[in-house]
Design a protein around this motif. Structure first.
Motif, PDB file in Angstrom:
ATOM      1  N   LEU A 133      19.734  24.916  35.081  1.00  0.00           N
ATOM      2  CA  LEU A 133      20.674  26.020  34.856  1.00  0.00           C
ATOM      3  C   LEU A 133      22.077  25.629  35.295  1.00  0.00           C
ATOM      4  N   GLY A 134      23.073  26.218  34.642  1.00  0.00           N
ATOM      5  CA  GLY A 134      24.469  25.901  34.938  1.00  0.00           C
ATOM      6  C   GLY A 134      24.883  26.311  36.343  1.00  0.00           C
ATOM      7  N   ASP A 135      25.953  25.706  36.837  1.00  0.00           N
ATOM      8  CA  ASP A 135      26.467  25.986  38.178  1.00  0.00           C
ATOM      9  C   ASP A 135      27.574  27.036  38.084  1.00  0.00           C
ATOM     10  N   VAL A 136      27.335  28.217  38.653  1.00  0.00           N
ATOM     11  CA  VAL A 136      28.344  29.292  38.582  1.00  0.00           C
ATOM     12  C   VAL A 136      29.611  28.921  39.348  1.00  0.00           C
ATOM     13  N   ASN A 137      29.493  28.015  40.307  1.00  0.00           N
ATOM     14  CA  ASN A 137      30.669  27.596  41.077  1.00  0.00           C
ATOM     15  C   ASN A 137      31.623  26.736  40.256  1.00  0.00           C
ATOM     16  N   ALA A 138      31.184  26.323  39.068  1.00  0.00           N
ATOM     17  CA  ALA A 138      32.057  25.534  38.185  1.00  0.00           C
ATOM     18  C   ALA A 138      33.084  26.415  37.473  1.00  0.00           C
ATOM     19  N   ILE A 139      32.916  27.733  37.545  1.00  0.00           N
ATOM     20  CA  ILE A 139      33.866  28.660  36.905  1.00  0.00           C
ATOM     21  C   ILE A 139      35.153  28.663  37.727  1.00  0.00           C
ATOM     22  N   VAL A 140      36.281  28.378  37.081  1.00  0.00           N
ATOM     23  CA  VAL A 140      37.554  28.183  37.791  1.00  0.00           C
ATOM     24  C   VAL A 140      38.177  29.507  38.234  1.00  0.00           C
ATOM     25  N   ASP A 141      38.210  30.504  37.350  1.00  0.00           N
ATOM     26  CA  ASP A 141      38.822  31.801  37.659  1.00  0.00           C
ATOM     27  C   ASP A 141      38.020  32.488  38.769  1.00  0.00           C
ATOM     28  N   PRO A 142      38.626  32.791  39.936  1.00  0.00           N
ATOM     29  CA  PRO A 142      37.862  33.348  41.056  1.00  0.00           C
ATOM     30  C   PRO A 142      37.262  34.730  40.776  1.00  0.00           C
ATOM     31  N   ILE A 143      37.955  35.543  39.963  1.00  0.00           N
ATOM     32  CA  ILE A 143      37.408  36.869  39.628  1.00  0.00           C
ATOM     33  C   ILE A 143      36.199  36.720  38.710  1.00  0.00           C
ATOM     34  N   LYS A 144      36.347  35.883  37.683  1.00  0.00           N
ATOM     35  CA  LYS A 144      35.225  35.651  36.765  1.00  0.00           C
ATOM     36  C   LYS A 144      34.053  34.991  37.498  1.00  0.00           C
ATOM     37  N   GLN A 145      34.368  34.057  38.403  1.00  0.00           N
ATOM     38  CA  GLN A 145      33.308  33.362  39.139  1.00  0.00           C
ATOM     39  C   GLN A 145      32.472  34.365  39.937  1.00  0.00           C
ATOM     40  N   ARG A 146      33.139  35.285  40.644  1.00  0.00           N
ATOM     41  CA  ARG A 146      32.406  36.286  41.423  1.00  0.00           C
ATOM     42  C   ARG A 146      31.689  37.271  40.509  1.00  0.00           C
ATOM     43  N   SER A 147      32.304  37.590  39.387  1.00  0.00           N
ATOM     44  CA  SER A 147      31.683  38.477  38.402  1.00  0.00           C
ATOM     45  C   SER A 147      30.338  37.917  37.941  1.00  0.00           C
ATOM     46  N   VAL A 148      30.321  36.620  37.639  1.00  0.00           N
ATOM     47  CA  VAL A 148      29.088  35.975  37.172  1.00  0.00           C
ATOM     48  C   VAL A 148      28.114  35.785  38.325  1.00  0.00           C
ATOM     49  N   GLU A 149      28.600  35.311  39.469  1.00  0.00           N
ATOM     50  CA  GLU A 149      27.708  35.039  40.605  1.00  0.00           C
ATOM     51  C   GLU A 149      26.995  36.291  41.082  1.00  0.00           C
ATOM     52  N   PHE A 150      27.728  37.416  41.167  1.00  0.00           N
ATOM     53  CA  PHE A 150      27.152  38.645  41.708  1.00  0.00           C
ATOM     54  C   PHE A 150      26.788  39.658  40.624  1.00  0.00           C
ATOM     55  N   SER A 151      26.987  39.284  39.359  1.00  0.00           N
ATOM     56  CA  SER A 151      26.660  40.137  38.215  1.00  0.00           C
ATOM     57  C   SER A 151      27.322  41.512  38.318  1.00  0.00           C
ATOM     58  N   LEU A 152      28.634  41.469  38.438  1.00  0.00           N
ATOM     59  CA  LEU A 152      29.442  42.687  38.498  1.00  0.00           C
ATOM     60  C   LEU A 152      30.565  42.561  37.478  1.00  0.00           C
ATOM     61  N   PRO A 153      30.962  43.653  36.815  1.00  0.00           N
ATOM     62  CA  PRO A 153      32.057  43.557  35.841  1.00  0.00           C
ATOM     63  C   PRO A 153      33.347  43.102  36.534  1.00  0.00           C
ATOM     64  N   GLN A 154      34.161  42.379  35.800  1.00  0.00           N
ATOM     65  CA  GLN A 154      35.363  41.800  36.408  1.00  0.00           C
ATOM     66  C   GLN A 154      36.314  42.862  36.959  1.00  0.00           C
ATOM     67  N   TRP A 155      36.418  44.014  36.279  1.00  0.00           N
ATOM     68  CA  TRP A 155      37.337  45.049  36.769  1.00  0.00           C
ATOM     69  C   TRP A 155      36.908  45.531  38.152  1.00  0.00           C
ATOM     70  N   LEU A 156      35.591  45.611  38.379  1.00  0.00           N
ATOM     71  CA  LEU A 156      35.090  46.108  39.664  1.00  0.00           C
ATOM     72  C   LEU A 156      35.303  45.070  40.773  1.00  0.00           C
ATOM     73  N   VAL A 157      35.064  43.798  40.445  1.00  0.00           N
ATOM     74  CA  VAL A 157      35.331  42.721  41.400  1.00  0.00           C
ATOM     75  C   VAL A 157      36.795  42.765  41.824  1.00  0.00           C
ATOM     76  N   ASP A 158      37.669  42.846  40.840  1.00  0.00           N
ATOM     77  CA  ASP A 158      39.109  42.869  41.090  1.00  0.00           C
ATOM     78  C   ASP A 158      39.508  44.079  41.940  1.00  0.00           C
ATOM     79  N   GLU A 159      38.973  45.237  41.586  1.00  0.00           N
ATOM     80  CA  GLU A 159      39.325  46.489  42.274  1.00  0.00           C
ATOM     81  C   GLU A 159      38.863  46.477  43.730  1.00  0.00           C
ATOM     82  N   LEU A 160      37.641  46.028  43.980  1.00  0.00           N
ATOM     83  CA  LEU A 160      37.120  46.022  45.350  1.00  0.00           C
ATOM     84  C   LEU A 160      37.840  44.994  46.226  1.00  0.00           C
TER      85      LEU A 160
END
Length: 448
Positions: A133-160
């Protein structure tokens, strides 16, 4: 998917997930319904439950891992769900060997699809096991990376992150993907906490006292719903954080209380347990739906407090149509909200919400507070609570209300266990990462 009953844990989980993801069914209700109609053992029911909630919690992560293996291919929704469920087991269920997961998934594809479906699922699963399986830590954008790692929409990651800062937000992200624990409130209208613990133990349920709520118990093992203690109303299922709103109200036995947004009635019956009918104490519970009024009444009957509960079908924003000004000693507004504090318990709601939903709910919350505020006696307390952790629906709503109502002042929210008492603000926010309970917000407003 063929309309065929597959009486296995994975079959029940796949059916439930397809109903939730494709038809918008509520995970808890749909799962309970499917398990009740199945012939599964308790062990298999636990596996099915794990699969349903696990896939929903980690859906964006699982899709990130699956995408390279199905890119450009048009597949039926249930087949995609079956593959997500397989990856979840490979990655998160250490005790289940990969070969068993693969065999079970291929068997489901064979029974529910055609030979082509079976071949496709076999090929994808073998490719995943070969390539990894792919490495989620390879995602460069920190908001998108956390969105994928924790399975949360990007707007919510950004807001929190904006609202709580990176370290606290990261703790929240991790906490909402942990398993939700079952907690109970002891119905002190019928029993005491030590008696309830003893009765539950006799009936095979091990509990420990909550560190969050005074009348709360956390279930360590056993099935509560089928016990006499539950059916006779000695205890009721309620999250520890959810108990705090009423706990903070300090209800007196003779109080006249309005529960403005009451269904399904968990807090109504908690209020009622503190009231004394002989001394004139009563709680009026409002909801806009007739079937939810019946639910409140049913809850009150089971817990033995129906004589103190008056359930009424009414939109709280129309309080003027039914109630006199200054009629109530206490008012609870447990307002409609985005429910972001409940992600551990209701994982699918994270995918349906948008930031604009939260902003619109703020307006509804304010409208309810404005409508019921005049119904409070001078000196009375109005408790405003939500099961979200988004500040625009919490402190933002409180501050907007106070700005328009100089006849109210904000008191410091107090709980029996003096939770977070060293905080600088008056309101109380319980984060999912604080105590392992749901996220919750409570404020207390006094009419001058």
């Amino acid at each position: 998917m063929k309309n065929k009953q597959i009486n296995t844990a994975r079959g029940a989980a796949l059916k439930t997930l397809d109903q939730v993801l494709q038809n918008g069914a509520y995970s808890n209700l749909q799962l309970n319904q499917n398990l009740k109609s199945s012939q599964l053992s308790e062990v298999d029911k636990r596996l099915a439950t794990n699969l349903v909630y696990g896939v929903l919690q980690h859906k964006l992560t699982l899709e990130y891992w699956l995408t390279p293996f199905i890119k450009g291919k048009k597949i039926e929704s249930w087949v995609k769900t079956l593959l997500l469920m397989s990856i979840y087991q490979y990655r998160y269920l250490d005790r289940v060997p990969d070969w068993a997961v693969t065999n079970e998934s291929i068997e489901l594809a064979k029974q529910l699809g055609n030979p082509g479906t079976r071949r496709f699922v076999t090929g994808v699963l073998h490719a995943i096991l070969r390539q990894g399986l792919g490495d989620v830590n390879a995602i460069v954008d920190p908001i998108k990376q956390r969105s994928v790692e924790f399975s949360l929409p990007q707007w919510l990651v950004d807001e929190l992150i904006k609202q709580y800062g990176q370290p606290t937000a990261d703790a929240i992200f991790k906490a909402v993907n942990e398993p939700a624990r079952v907690s109970l409130r002891v119905n002190e209208a019928k029993t005491t906490i030590p008696q309830a613990i003893a009765v539950l133990k006799e009936q095979g349920v091990e509990v420990e006292p909550s560190q969050v709520a005074k009348a709360g118990l956390v279930v360590k093992s056993g099935d509560v719903v089928n016990t006499d203690a539950f059916m006779q109303g000695l205890v009721t299922i309620q999250d520890e954080s959810a108990m705090l709103a009423v706990e903070s109200m300090a209800v007196n036995p003779a109080d006249q209380v309005l529960d403005a947004c009451a269904a399904p009635g968990g807090k109504t019956v908690q209020i009622a347990a503190a009231l004394d009918k002989k001394r004139g104490g009563s709680v009026t519970a409002l909801d806009i739906h007739a079937h939810k009024i019946k639910l409140i009444e049913k809850n009150a009957q089971r817990l033995g407090v129906a004589d103190r509960v008056h359930a009424c079908q009414l939109d709280a924003r129309k309080a003027d149509e039914k109630f006199e000004d200054g009629q109530f000693d206490k008012i609870l507004v447990d307002a409609p909200c985005s429910g972001i504090g409940l992600l551990r318990r209701k994982p699918e709601i994270r995918y349906d919400k948008k930031l604009s939903d939260s902003q619109n709910l703020h307006k509804i919350q304010l409208a309810i507070l404005n409508a019921v505020a005049p119904k409070l006696k001078k000196g009375g307390i109005m408790t405003y609570s939500t099961c979200t952790i988004l500040q625009q629906e919490n402190d933002g709503t409180v501050q907007a209300f106070l700005a328009a109502h100089p006849e109210f002042r904000l008191l410091k929210t107090q709980t029996a266990r003096t939770l977070k008492n060293a905080r600088t603000g008056a309101t109380l926010t319980i984060l999912p990462s604080d105590y392992g309970s749901d996220g919750f917000f409570i404020s207390n407003l006094q009419r001058l």
